[in-house]
Write an enzyme that holds these catalytic residues in place. Structure first.
Site, PDB file in Angstrom:
ATOM      1  N   TYR A  52       0.763  11.650  -4.529  1.00  0.00           N
ATOM      2  CA  TYR A  52       0.468  10.819  -5.699  1.00  0.00           C
ATOM      3  C   TYR A  52      -0.784  11.338  -6.409  1.00  0.00           C
ATOM      4  O   TYR A  52      -1.885  11.331  -5.843  1.00  0.00           O
ATOM      5  CB  TYR A  52       0.310   9.347  -5.312  1.00  0.00           C
ATOM      6  N   SER A 147      11.308   6.893   4.948  1.00  0.00           N
ATOM      7  CA  SER A 147      11.591   6.467   3.578  1.00  0.00           C
ATOM      8  C   SER A 147      12.831   7.195   3.075  1.00  0.00           C
ATOM      9  O   SER A 147      13.008   8.390   3.361  1.00  0.00           O
ATOM     10  CB  SER A 147      10.377   6.794   2.697  1.00  0.00           C
ATOM     11  N   ASN A 148      13.657   6.465   2.344  1.00  0.00           N
ATOM     12  CA  ASN A 148      14.858   7.038   1.716  1.00  0.00           C
ATOM     13  C   ASN A 148      15.812   7.656   2.735  1.00  0.00           C
ATOM     14  O   ASN A 148      16.416   8.694   2.466  1.00  0.00           O
ATOM     15  CB  ASN A 148      14.457   8.084   0.660  1.00  0.00           C
ATOM     16  N   TRP A 214      10.912  -0.073  -3.216  1.00  0.00           N
ATOM     17  CA  TRP A 214      10.069   0.621  -4.196  1.00  0.00           C
ATOM     18  C   TRP A 214      10.661   0.543  -5.599  1.00  0.00           C
ATOM     19  O   TRP A 214      11.849   0.347  -5.763  1.00  0.00           O
ATOM     20  CB  TRP A 214       9.734   2.049  -3.777  1.00  0.00           C
ATOM     21  N   SER A 215       9.797   0.707  -6.601  1.00  0.00           N
ATOM     22  CA  SER A 215      10.182   0.569  -8.022  1.00  0.00           C
ATOM     23  C   SER A 215      10.944  -0.730  -8.289  1.00  0.00           C
ATOM     24  O   SER A 215      12.101  -0.720  -8.715  1.00  0.00           O
ATOM     25  CB  SER A 215      10.998   1.768  -8.498  1.00  0.00           C
ATOM     26  N   SER A 271       2.379  -1.762 -10.566  1.00  0.00           N
ATOM     27  CA  SER A 271       1.519  -2.050 -11.721  1.00  0.00           C
ATOM     28  C   SER A 271       0.042  -1.841 -11.374  1.00  0.00           C
ATOM     29  O   SER A 271      -0.406  -2.203 -10.290  1.00  0.00           O
ATOM     30  CB  SER A 271       1.724  -3.492 -12.190  1.00  0.00           C
TER      31      SER A 271
HETATM   32  N1  LIG Z   1       9.328   6.203  -1.290  1.00  0.00           N
HETATM   33  C1  LIG Z   1       9.585   6.670  -2.487  1.00  0.00           C
HETATM   34  O1  LIG Z   1      10.354   7.617  -2.664  1.00  0.00           O
HETATM   35  C2  LIG Z   1       8.922   6.041  -3.680  1.00  0.00           C
HETATM   36  C3  LIG Z   1       9.282   6.427  -4.980  1.00  0.00           C
HETATM   37  C4  LIG Z   1       8.640   5.826  -6.064  1.00  0.00           C
HETATM   38  C5  LIG Z   1       7.650   4.867  -5.840  1.00  0.00           C
HETATM   39  N2  LIG Z   1       7.286   4.529  -4.573  1.00  0.00           N
HETATM   40  C6  LIG Z   1       6.249   3.503  -4.313  1.00  0.00           C
HETATM   41  O2  LIG Z   1       6.592   2.336  -5.024  1.00  0.00           O
HETATM   42  C7  LIG Z   1       5.505   1.922  -5.848  1.00  0.00           C
HETATM   43  C8  LIG Z   1       6.016   1.223  -7.070  1.00  0.00           C
HETATM   44  O3  LIG Z   1       6.775   2.126  -7.872  1.00  0.00           O
HETATM   45  P1  LIG Z   1       6.789   1.979  -9.450  1.00  0.00           P
HETATM   46  O4  LIG Z   1       5.435   2.160  -9.978  1.00  0.00           O
HETATM   47  O5  LIG Z   1       7.876   2.863  -9.934  1.00  0.00           O
HETATM   48  O6  LIG Z   1       7.226   0.452  -9.561  1.00  0.00           O
HETATM   49  P2  LIG Z   1       7.343  -0.690 -10.634  1.00  0.00           P
HETATM   50  O7  LIG Z   1       6.457  -1.780 -10.153  1.00  0.00           O
HETATM   51  O8  LIG Z   1       8.806  -0.947 -10.769  1.00  0.00           O
HETATM   52  O9  LIG Z   1       6.813  -0.093 -12.020  1.00  0.00           O
HETATM   53  C9  LIG Z   1       5.467  -0.168 -12.384  1.00  0.00           C
HETATM   54  C10 LIG Z   1       5.301   0.526 -13.706  1.00  0.00           C
HETATM   55  O10 LIG Z   1       5.933  -0.258 -14.733  1.00  0.00           O
HETATM   56  C11 LIG Z   1       4.971  -0.542 -15.748  1.00  0.00           C
HETATM   57  N3  LIG Z   1       5.272  -1.815 -16.387  1.00  0.00           N
HETATM   58  C12 LIG Z   1       5.565  -1.972 -17.707  1.00  0.00           C
HETATM   59  N4  LIG Z   1       5.809  -3.240 -17.976  1.00  0.00           N
HETATM   60  C13 LIG Z   1       5.651  -3.921 -16.837  1.00  0.00           C
HETATM   61  C14 LIG Z   1       5.762  -5.294 -16.507  1.00  0.00           C
HETATM   62  N5  LIG Z   1       6.067  -6.199 -17.427  1.00  0.00           N
HETATM   63  N6  LIG Z   1       5.527  -5.653 -15.240  1.00  0.00           N
HETATM   64  C15 LIG Z   1       5.199  -4.746 -14.295  1.00  0.00           C
HETATM   65  N7  LIG Z   1       5.079  -3.419 -14.539  1.00  0.00           N
HETATM   66  C16 LIG Z   1       5.312  -3.016 -15.804  1.00  0.00           C
HETATM   67  C17 LIG Z   1       3.652  -0.549 -15.026  1.00  0.00           C
HETATM   68  O11 LIG Z   1       2.613  -0.362 -15.979  1.00  0.00           O
HETATM   69  P3  LIG Z   1       1.167  -1.085 -15.781  1.00  0.00           P
HETATM   70  O12 LIG Z   1       0.478  -0.312 -14.723  1.00  0.00           O
HETATM   71  O13 LIG Z   1       0.567  -0.916 -17.114  1.00  0.00           O
HETATM   72  O14 LIG Z   1       1.424  -2.506 -15.418  1.00  0.00           O
HETATM   73  C18 LIG Z   1       3.837   0.636 -14.098  1.00  0.00           C
HETATM   74  O15 LIG Z   1       3.661   1.843 -14.827  1.00  0.00           O
HETATM   75  C19 LIG Z   1       4.719   3.211  -6.108  1.00  0.00           C
HETATM   76  O16 LIG Z   1       3.372   2.969  -6.440  1.00  0.00           O
HETATM   77  C20 LIG Z   1       4.850   3.905  -4.785  1.00  0.00           C
HETATM   78  O17 LIG Z   1       3.885   3.385  -3.888  1.00  0.00           O
HETATM   79  C21 LIG Z   1       7.915   5.103  -3.501  1.00  0.00           C
END
Ligand SMILES: NC(=O)c1ccc[n+]([C@@H]2O[C@H](COP(=O)([O-])OP(=O)(O)OC[C@H]3O[C@@H](n4cnc5c(N)ncnc54)[C@H](OP(=O)(O)O)[C@@H]3O)[C@@H](O)[C@H]2O)c1
Length: 305
Positions: A52, A147-148, A214-215, A271
């Site tokens: 990251y 993971s995955n 995640w996501s 977020s």
């Molecule tokens: N194991 C894996 O392969 C894998 C892959 C991907 C991610 N992950 C993990 O999962 C975590 C979350 O992933 P993600 O960041 O893709 O998840 P997410 O929580 O689905 O998306 C967050 C992103 O959406 C934006 N966003 C826009 N509008 C939003 C709203 N209304 N509410 C909330 N967020 C909003 C956020 O911006 P703002 O920051 O401006 O709120 C942020 O950039 C990562 O940090 C990581 O730790 C793991």
């Protein structure tokens, strides 16, 4: 904040976790604010990966908690490794090197959990298990997960381990539900019936493995989140209706959808916005009933036989 027992361990962790993938885009003060907001909300679990921000997310986090004087034992810190430039690597040499780098960047002596990020088809599960045992004996890592991975990959490594693997981190959200679709459409000819993961949802429930979703809000990296997205008008309509009825945000409803599943998933939030985190955390105070849950599922364009 609701909590859960992580896998088959005695660790009590918050059902919402802060994913730190996007922390690298913040400055140190902003990172401190996000961490403090999380702690104030009762979030005690932080998910990292060595990749990251090319290590910058871990570096910032480590500096922030040091500056803030936070007691290390208050935090559950997880990081992941195994993804390299153009290939995956679950070799002993790479895992050991990665852990040393992670600990240095986080400025900590130990990880609560080490998770292997994406399956390396060239892995030797016996070698991985031996590496995990060594890391545990060294005091560098307390618990492990994957993971995955599908059911058979999980079982394969578990067969060589002398402690339970606690988590499987998998993509799951209102718009990404293959784990559930295949279970609802068993033996049908519909697309959703395709079992892509060896029945990982039921496997994890049966064996007390925590699924980390995640996501929770993203459609994909290009389209962004599903909130107000033109591809999901019906979903957004139902999200708004339920949010108004329950006096919370649409983000809290979308999170409650994941929390409501009896698999007791942990949600990894991405977020980096303190106000949004506060809104999302309200998901912990509400519960969707069966009818509401299925209504959301269908509004996201899913199918019931
Ligand atoms: N194991 C894996 O392969 C894998 C892959 C991907 C991610 N992950 C993990 O999962 C975590 C979350 O992933 P993600 O960041 O893709 O998840 P997410 O929580 O689905 O998306 C967050 C992103 O959406 C934006 N966003 C826009 N509008 C939003 C709203 N209304 N509410 C909330 N967020 C909003 C956020 O911006 P703002 O920051 O401006 O709120 C942020 O950039 C990562 O940090 C990581 O730790 C793991």
């Amino acid at each position: 904040m609701k909590t859960l027992q992580l896998g088959q361990s005695a660790l009590e962790v918050s059902r919402l976790a802060l994913g730190c993938m996007r922390m690298a885009s913040l400055d140190l003060e902003e990172a401190k604010q996000v961490i403090q907001t999380s702690l104030d909300l009762g979030i005690n679990f932080f998910d990292h990966a060595d990749i990251y921000g090319k290590g910058q997310s871990e570096r910032l986090f480590g500096q922030a908690i040091k500056d803030m004087g936070i007691d290390r034992e208050r935090l559950m810190i997880q990081s992941k490794c195994g993804i390299r430039q153009g290939f995956f690597d679950f070799s002993k040499e790479h895992i050991l090197q990665s852990v040393d780098g992670i600990l240095e960047r986080l400025q900590t002596d130990y990880l609560d959990l080490l998770v292997l990020h994406r399956p390396d088809t060239l892995w030797e599960p016996e070698e991985v298990a031996e590496t995990f045992t060594y890391l545990k004996e060294q005091g560098k890592v307390r618990h492990f997960g994957l993971s995955n991975v599908n059911r058979y990959q999980f079982e394969h490594l578990q067969a060589y381990m002398d402690q339970p693997l606690l988590v499987n981190q998998l993509q799951f959200s209102l718009v990404h539900t293959p784990m559930i679709d295949s279970g609802l459409q068993v033996n049908m000819l519909s697309d959703g019936a395709t079992n892509r993961d060896g029945g990982i949802l039921d496997y994890c429930r049966l064996h007390g493995v925590t699924i980390q979703a995640w996501s929770p809000f993203m459609i994909d990296l290009v389209k962004g989140t599903f909130f107000d997205h033109p591809d999901y008008p019906e979903l957004n309509q139902v999200l708004r209706e339920l949010a108004t009825a329950k006096g919370v945000s649409v983000e809290a409803i979308a999170t409650a959808f994941i929390l409501r599943h009896p698999a007791k998933m942990q949600v990894i939030l991405g977020s980096m916005n303190p106000d949004r985190l506060r809104n999302i955390a309200k998901a912990s105070e509400i519960e969707l009933d069966r009818k509401e849950w299925y209504r959301l599922y269908l509004a996201a364009g899913k199918f019931l036989p």
